[in-house]
Design an enzyme around this catalytic site. Structure first.
Site, PDB file in Angstrom:
ATOM      1  CG  ASP A  95      -7.051   4.603   0.096  1.00 46.59           C
ATOM      2  OD1 ASP A  95      -6.040   3.400   0.111  1.00 46.59           O
ATOM      3  OD2 ASP A  95      -7.926   4.969  -0.345  1.00 46.59           O
ATOM      4  CG  HIS A 106      -1.802   1.059   1.205  1.00 43.46           C
ATOM      5  ND1 HIS A 106      -1.859   1.803   1.874  1.00 43.46           N
ATOM      6  CD2 HIS A 106      -2.675   1.566   0.385  1.00 43.46           C
ATOM      7  CE1 HIS A 106      -2.663   2.981   1.705  1.00 43.46           C
ATOM      8  NE2 HIS A 106      -4.034   2.376   0.784  1.00 43.46           N
TER       9      HIS A 106
END
EC number: 3.1.1.4
Length: 145
Positions: free
Chosen positions: A119, A75
């Protein structure tokens, strides 16, 4: 112009300059929190991921400690790539839906879609990875060099 008017004008200008230097709060933090809870069906609150391993939280370093920590590193890397494309991941609001298969990004383009994909991928990764309590709130100075 009267001196008092000049003082008021100067005060307004100075206060506006001061306000411009205050960084805005991240806009998509709440969206990402909701995505995480959508992906794991509310089984674990999003704040549990804040102080996990070497990469889940503020800044990452070292080698990820497990699969969940690798999700956080991926991420972080995704956000870094988005920033290289002049996107601002922490301030990009986007549209998405929570379905039976987890979060799904709405058909947007550009930075909004890029950040949403970062996300959503991370949230789904978090949901699949085991949460090892021993890796929560570890001493990063010792374990993440």
């Amino acid at each position: 112009m009267y001196p008092a008017h000049l003082l008021v004008l100067l005060a307004v200008c100075v206060s506006l300059l001061g306000a411009a230097s205050i960084p805005p709060l991240p806009l998509n933090v709440a969206q990402f929190d909701n995505m995480i809870e959508c992906a794991n069906y509310g089984s674990r609150p999003s704040w549990h991921y804040m102080e996990y391993g070497c990469y889940c939280g503020k800044e990452g370093s070292g080698t990820p400690v497990d699969e969940l920590d690798r999700c956080c590193k991926a991420h972080d890397d995704c956000y870094t790539e988005a920033e290289k494309r002049r996107c601002h991941p922490k301030f990009s609001a986007y549209s998405w839906k929570c379905g039976s298969d987890g979060p799904t990004c709405d058909p947007e383009t550009g930075c909004k879609r890029t950040v949403c994909d970062c996300d959503a991928t991370a949230a789904k990764c978090f949901a699949k990875a085991p949460f090892n309590q021993a890796n929560w709130n570890i001493d990063t100075e010792t374990h993440c060099q």
